[in-house]
Structures are given as structure tokens and as C-alpha cells.
Design a protein around this motif. Structure first.
Motif, mmCIF file in Angstrom:
data_model
loop_
_atom_site.group_PDB
_atom_site.id
_atom_site.type_symbol
_atom_site.label_atom_id
_atom_site.label_comp_id
_atom_site.label_asym_id
_atom_site.label_seq_id
_atom_site.Cartn_x
_atom_site.Cartn_y
_atom_site.Cartn_z
ATOM 1 N N GLN A 591 0.826 -1.199 0.000
ATOM 2 C CA GLN A 591 0.000 0.000 0.000
ATOM 3 C C GLN A 591 0.863 1.252 0.000
ATOM 4 N N GLY A 592 1.998 1.186 0.731
ATOM 5 C CA GLY A 592 2.915 2.319 0.741
ATOM 6 C C GLY A 592 3.507 2.587 -0.627
ATOM 7 N N ALA A 597 3.449 5.849 -5.666
ATOM 8 C CA ALA A 597 3.288 5.924 -7.120
ATOM 9 C C ALA A 597 2.161 6.884 -7.498
ATOM 10 N N MET A 598 1.017 6.819 -6.782
ATOM 11 C CA MET A 598 -0.092 7.708 -7.074
ATOM 12 C C MET A 598 0.262 9.165 -6.777
ATOM 13 N N LYS A 599 1.040 9.372 -5.727
ATOM 14 C CA LYS A 599 1.480 10.724 -5.420
ATOM 15 C C LYS A 599 2.338 11.287 -6.538
ATOM 16 N N LYS A 600 3.178 10.428 -7.107
ATOM 17 C CA LYS A 600 4.003 10.866 -8.232
ATOM 18 C C LYS A 600 3.132 11.213 -9.433
ATOM 19 N N LEU A 701 -12.932 10.636 -11.640
ATOM 20 C CA LEU A 701 -12.390 11.492 -10.587
ATOM 21 C C LEU A 701 -11.318 10.799 -9.756
ATOM 22 N N THR A 702 -11.109 9.499 -9.975
ATOM 23 C CA THR A 702 -10.154 8.742 -9.153
ATOM 24 C C THR A 702 -8.735 8.925 -9.682
ATOM 25 N N GLN A 706 -6.775 8.798 -13.584
ATOM 26 C CA GLN A 706 -5.815 9.824 -14.014
ATOM 27 C C GLN A 706 -4.470 9.207 -14.383
ATOM 28 N N TYR A 707 -4.088 8.174 -13.631
ATOM 29 C CA TYR A 707 -2.806 7.512 -13.916
ATOM 30 C C TYR A 707 -2.828 6.861 -15.304
#
Length: 729
Positions: A591-592, A597-600, A701-702, A706-707
Motif C-alpha cells: 500500500q505504501g 506511485a499515485m502521489k508521483k 475522478l479517481t 488519471q494515472y
């Protein structure tokens, strides 16, 4: 020297002005009325003549020949009659250099030779003159080479006169002391009792040198030229700036360690400072274990997802025998890895002392807690080396190089620092392609790697070790192997403290302190229940758990340490599969990684579109308010018979808002790529989009959408660039 000579002795000396035959000498003596005496010999009467009958030139030649004969047979060894210690024993005065002591010993040899000639009846001045004359002519090295070498080495290096001779057998330019210097040595022996020359005192360092060191002795390690340029540019003295040659001469006066202070930190200076060697011949097996972790220098297939990665190997070694007693291979460094390796090591014997570094795997309450730590139950003590001082644990550091680094170089996917960069990049690319199914898999499987680790440990324990004693093996001397030393200790009567499998399971279960609440204890978000805990409500207990099995725990009394009960997972409610400690750790780690990755992705999207995150938040709030409005309108559009109260309407709105925020269950089992593929299919098929209308309104919206959307845009941009670069037909 003899005072009475026979006619034969005089003729053999070939003295100037005298005949060279015996009969000629007798006729010359009779003619000049020489004083003589007669002695009886085996051949009859023998005439002997006094040396006073000889001319002055003949007497001087006779004395010179006598001195040379004495000089030739001189041994330079101390005699019994010599009572001066400076001429007998070598100098051992403190605070003297080797060169000073060698010079003093050479001077003592020269003085002994002169004293020996004096004992033969030669005057001291004549002896000194003879030795120096022969040395200057180059003939002393032929008659007495030991004395010639001692005479040359007795010269004070601070200042001397060179005598150059043309003899081919001696090197030109040899220097010898003067007569005055030798006479001074005799006086020093009587006055001081030694012949040690004075040592030239080093001149103090110049005052400006401290300023230069502020530019030179810095961590950036500038060259002498670079530091000198800064020193010259900042020179503020009234005198001219010293030259770089003066700077280099001053630097050469510093010691190796003093010169590197400031350029090297205290941890690096240890590499050039003196050190102490540790003995281990007095140790018994299991007295001291040393352990350390090592990130393997090769890639293997991950046991869970199959991608290449570098595992962590924790090794325990016995100091007395150099035997590898325990090994643990894990996905990352942790206290669990150390616990696994220690458990494996205790199958060979329980250690008295464990010597490790200050890593988090060793400094934790699971091992070191005095009440419930594993070391307390083993009766072992753990000690740590100083920080940044890996050389103190050189034994285990050397094991990494011999056992794992050298072994990794024999495998196909070695990625060590000393490997060629281009070859390492090629291995890296090939392993990634193989993991994606675009080529052959070049990395070892996890099962094959674990088998290789066991074989490597067995090879190490059966190979001769250079730090162990030597033995005679069928006529060949070799060092013993760690396993041979271990078995020799067992043969002498030593026995290791071994633990059975049940004891290992009991000792190596980590313990945590928990409070009993109505027969339950909570551990890692799991509940464990036992009816036998009924009388311990509200009391603190110790809960032991298995790191590989979360289905049950063992509860112990805090004071006595006795086993109270075995509590099962959710024994008082319906069962479902529990998460073990390892599974929770894996989930947390995964999860970390996903969050990072999503933050990037958010950062990349924000850089592309500006305030994208604010717009997304605004859209989400707008959607939530729109859902609330639709719910209110639906509630008030009912017929009068179906009309509800305001409180009931608010309840319906809150429930519908919660349902809107929660994801639909049919989409949870899908993978992220599967949900994005479903969204694209709905965009192409209106009928399918009608079935997923609510999900389609929230999915864009997720962060997941977006990724994948950013990946599609990047792919389209590359395709457009490639099309523009294609030549027109």
C-alpha cells in the motif's frame, strides 16, 4: 714488532738500501760491524741483528710492513682486555634512530681496530695514519674489507670530507673520517661513554604554514597546487608570499596521519592509524557469535510476484571456529530476519555473547527486552560495536566477501559495484524483459536460490580457513576447516547447548504485553479468546505468537512466566481467514508503494495542467452536492400517499450520499487495468454505459483513472511524433 732479526728475516722484507739475499745481508753486516747476538737452533748457531743497525729509511719501511700485517689480520672483535663498554657492546641508548646506532657501532669497530694495533706495539698516531692512508689509496678494502666498510659508515652524515681514489675495486666518492675526528671519538668514549653522533634537530614549521593548512586540510581534498593558489590569493603578509616549493618542503615535514587530518574524517583516519589485533585461540565454540546482514549482489526471482530483486541475507558465524552456524534469507532487512537466522544458529548451539552492529534488526525490544525478550529467555547477551566502525567486526565482514560476493559472481545476474557498467545494464534489461514475458527468464528461481545458499554454506564450512591452525594432511601442510575445528572441540569433551524443536518454538516466539478483557487479548488487530482467561480480566499478561502462523497465541503469566492458556483466533465468534503478521507487513508495504506511485502521478498531472488537484476536489464536491439535490427532489416528488417526513428524507439523503461515495461491489474484484478497460469499453458502447451509469460518473475522478489516462496521452504523443518524422511517400 720484533727488535732482533735474522739475516733471512731482513732479506725477505726487501728493505731499501739492503741486499735481498741472506748471504748478501751477512756480508753487509760484517762489513759494517753490525751489533749481533747468537742463538742456538736446530741447524746450529744463528746470528740475529738489532734493528738499530738499520738505516732510518729501512726502519720506517719495516715498521710500515709490520703495521700492514697487523691491519690485515685484525678481526675487529672485542678483546678480553677491553674494559670500555662503548667498544664492546652496541649502543642501545633511548631516543636514538637506527642510523645513529649504526654509526656508533661502526665507530666502535674502528676504535677497536686501532686499539688492537696499539696492543701490537704500534703507536696510536701511526695506527690511525696507516688506516686512513690505506683507505684513501683504496687498498684497505682488499686487505680488510670489514674495517673499510666500518670506516666509511662511521662518518657523520651532517658533514664530512670526501676522498676520491682511482681504484677500480672501490666505488668512487667514498668518504672517510679525518684523523682529528678519530681522536675526538677516543675522547668522547672516555668522557661520555658512547659514540652516538648528534641528531640534527628539525627546524620548526613556519608561521604561515597554519594559514596554508586552512585551504589544504579540508574535506574537499584539494591538490597542493589548488590549495596554494587560494593561499596565494589570500596572502596578506608584509613579506613576499612563500613559494610552492617552500610549501611542499613544509608538508613533507608532517607525518602521514597529521597531513590527512581535515582531509579525512575520524572514521577514515582509522585506516592509517595503528590498530590492535584480536586473539581468539582462548575461545570455545558458541562463546561469541557475530552477525550482520548483506544485500545480495545478484538478482533472483521474487517468491511472490516473480520480478527480479536483491534479497537480504543475514549470517551468523562462530568466532572461535569461523563456522557459519545460521543463515536467513528474507525479502528485506528486519528484526524478523535476525530472529530467523538466530533460530537457525541455535540449532548448532546457544551462544553466550552475540556481537553485532547498531542496526534496527538487532536493537529492538523483541530481542533485548529484559522481561519478554528472546535473548533473556536464551540467557545470551548482545553487545554492539561502535557506530561507523565495521572494522571491529572484520570477521563477519570478511565472510560476506568470501561467501556471498564471490559466490554471486558465479551466477548469471551479478550486479555488484565492481562489474562493468555496460554489462550490468545489459543484465538489468534482460532480467526485466524476461519478467514481463518478452524474453527468457535469466534470474534464478527462489527455490533454486535457497538450495544454492545451503550449498554455499556447506562449502564454506568445509574449506580451509587461513586464520585457523595448520595440520599435516597426507604430507601437506594446510589450515583446518571450520567444521574440523568444531569437531576437534567436541572430541575433547566440549558439548554445545542445543535446543530441541519444541524448545526452539517456545523460546523464539516473540512476546508482547497485553491486557485481558473478558477472556480476550488483542494482538496486531486480531482477537484471541480462551475460556481459561476468565479469571485474568483486567490483568496484564505476556502474549507469545508465531511469526508465520496467526491462528493462535500463547498467554503467559507476567510474574511467574508460566503458560496460562492457548488462545485461538476469534474462538468466540464466527471464523474467517486471519491475517498473519507477515501478510499484514506485506500489505502495508504494498500500500505504501502504491501511495507513493499515485502521489508521483498527481505531481506529474499537476505540472501538466496546473491546479488539477483543486479542480478535481471541486468536481467531487459538486458531484456530492448534486447527489444530495437529486435525493431531496426525489423525496418531495412522491405522491401525497407516499409523502414522508423531513427527518425521514434527511435519512434517505444521507444513505444515498454514503452509497454514492462507496464503490460498488461488482467493481472491487477487478484489477486497476481491468476497471480502466471497462471504462473505455463503456465509452464505445452506449448500452453498456447505461448499465454502469453511476460508476462512470465517479470513476474519472479517481487517481487510478488519471494515472492510466496520463499513460494514454503519453503514448498518443509519441505516436504523433513518430508519424511526423516518417518520410513522405
Amino acid at each position: 714488532m720484533k727488535q732482533w732479526l735474522t739475516a733471512k728475516d731482513i732479506s725477505e722484507q726487501r728493505l731499501p738500501g739492503l741486499p735481498e739475499s741472506k748471504s748478501g745481508v751477512l756480508r753487509y753486516a760484517k762489513l759494517n760491524n753490525w751489533e749481533c747476538q747468537t742463538t742456538v737452533s736446530s741447524g746450529g748457531l744463528r746470528y740475529e741483528f738489532h734493528i738499530s743497525n738499520l738505516s732510518k729509511a729501512a726502519r720506517e719501511a719495516l715498521q710500515e710492513q709490520h703495521r700492514l700485517a697487523v691491519l690485515k689480520k685484525m678481526t675487529l672483535r672485542p678483546t678480553v682486555g677491553q674494559n670500555n663498554r662503548a667498544l664492546i657492546a652496541p649502543s642501545s641508548k633511548n631516543n636514538t634512530s637506527i642510523r645513529q646506532r649504526d654509526t656508533a657501532n661502526s665507530r666502535a669497530m674502528v676504535l677497536r681496530a686501532i686499539q688492537g694495533m696499539v696492543d701490537e706495539g704500534i703507536s696510536q698516531e701511526s695506527a690511525i695514519a696507516t688506516i686512513l692512508t690505506q683507505a684513501q689509496l683504496g687498498t684497505l678494502g682488499q686487505s680488510n674489507p670489514v674495517l673499510e666498510k666500518a670506516l666509511a659508515e662511521s662518518v657523520d652524515a651532517r658533514g664530512h670530507t670526501r676522498y676520491v681514489h682511482s681504484c677500480d675495486s672501490q666505488p668512487a666518492g667514498r668518504s672517510y673520517p679525518s684523523k682529528r675526528s678519530i681522536m675526538r671519538w677516543f675522547a668522547e668514549v672516555k668522557k661520555q661513554g658512547d659514540l652516538i653522533p648528534k641528531k640534527r634537530e628539525k627546524a620548526p614549521l613556519p608561521s604561515w604554514f597554519a594559514t596554508f593548512r586552512t585551504f589544504y586540510n579540508v574535506p574537499e581534498k584539494p591538490s597542493v597546487n589548488g590549495a596554494y593558489e587560494q593561499f596565494r590569493d589570500n596572502w596578506q603578509g608584509e613579506e613576499p608570499c612563500p613559494s610552492i616549493y617552500a610549501v611542499r618542503r613544509a608538508l613533507n615535514k608532517l607525518g602521514k596521519v597529521e597531513r590527512e587530518k581535515g582531509r579525512m574524517g575520524c572514521h577514515d583516519l582509522v585506516n592509517i592509524r595503528p590498530f590492535a589485533r584480536r586473539r581468539f585461540d582462548h575461545l570455545l565454540p558458541c562463546d561469541i557469535y557475530s552477525a550482520d546482514g548483506h544485500t545480495f549482489d545478484g538478482e533472483v526471482s521474487h517468491p511472490l510476484h516473480g520480478r527480479p530483486f536483491r534479497p537480504e541475507i543475514t549470517t551468523f558465524i562462530d568466532i572461535a571456529t569461523r563456522r557459519v552456524v545460521g543463515v536467513s534469507v528474507t525479502l528485506a532487512e528486519s528484526g524478523i530476519a535476525v530472529l530467523d537466522a538466530l533460530m537457525d544458529a541455535c540449532k548448532c548451539g546457544v551462544p553466550a555473547l552475540i556481537y553485532v552492529d547498531n542496526g534496527s534488526g538487532y536493537v529492538n525490544h523483541m530481542l533485548k527486552d529484559e522481561a519478554k525478550g528472546i535473548l533473556a529467555r536464551l540467557g545470551s547477551e548482545m553487545t554492539h560495536s561502535l557506530p561507523y566502525n565495521s572494522k571491529a567486526r572484520g570477521v563477519i565482514e570478511r565472510v560476506h566477501q568470501t561467501l556471498w560476493v564471490a559466490g554471486a559472481k558465479t551466477l548469471p545476474n551479478y550486479v555488484g559495484q565492481d562489474m562493468d557498467r555496460q554489462a550490468r545494464l545489459a543484465n538489468f534489461t534482460a532480467s526485466r524483459k524476461g519478467a514481463q514475458g518478452n524474453g527468457p527468464i535469466s534470474t534464478m528461481s527462489w527455490e533454486a536460490f535457497m538450495k544454492w545458499v545451503d550449498e554455499r554454506v556447506d562449502w564454506y564450512n568445509k574449506r580451509p580457513h587461513s586464520s585457523l591452525p595448520k595440520i599435516d594432511d597426507q604430507g601437506t601442510k594446510r589450515h583446518q576447516t571450520p567444521l574440523e575445528v568444531w569437531m576437534d572441540k567436541v572430541a575433547t569433551g566440549w558439548e554445545p547447548l542445543e535446543l530441541s524443536n519444541d524448545e526452539i518454538a517456545h523460546v523464539f516466539r516473540p512476546r508482547e504485553e497485553r491486557t485481558v478483557v473478558r477472556g480476550e487479548v488483542r494482538l496486531f488487530n486480531n482477537r484471541y479468546f480462551s475460556p481459561e482467561l476468565e479469571e485474568f480480566h483486567g490483568l496484564n499478561v505476556q502474549v507469545a505468537y508465531d511469526i508465520h502462523d496467526a491462528s493462535r497465541v500463547w498467554v503467559f503469566d507476567m510474574e511467574t512466566g508460566e503458560l496460562i492458556a492457548q488462545a485461538d483466533w476469534n474462538a468466540n465468534e464466527s471464523k474467517y481467514f486471519p491475517d498473519s503478521m507477515l501478510n499484514q507487513a506485506r500489505e502495508k508495504r504494498a500500500q505504501g508503494r502504491l501511495n507513493r506511485a499515485m502521489k508521483k502521478v498527481d505531481e506529474i498531472e499537476a505540472e501538466r495542467t496546473g491546479n488539477g488537484s483543486l479542480e478535481a476536489s471541486y468536481s467531487a464536491l459538486y458531484l456530492e452536492e448534486q447527489n444530495r439535490l437529486d435525493a431531496w427532489q426525489g423525496a418531495f416528488s412522491l405522491s401525497s400517499a407516499q409523502r414522508i417526513t423531513t427527518q425521514q428524507a434527511e435519512s434517505i439523503v444521507a444513505q444515498q450520499a454514503d452509497n454514492a461515495r462507496q464503490p460498488a461491489n461488482p467493481y472491487e474484484p477487478l484489477s486497476p487495468a481491468g476497471r480502466y478497460a471497462l471504462y473505455q469499453a463503456c465509452q464505445r458502447d452506449p448500452e453498456q454505459a447505461q448499465q454502469h451509469q453511476r460508476w462512470l460518473s465517479t470513476y474519472p475522478l479517481t487517481k487510478e483513472y488519471q494515472y492510466f489516462r496520463s499513460l494514454d496521452k503519453s503514448s498518443h504523443e509519441r505516436d504523433d511524433i513518430n508519424k511526423k518524422q516518417e518520410p513522405s511517400s
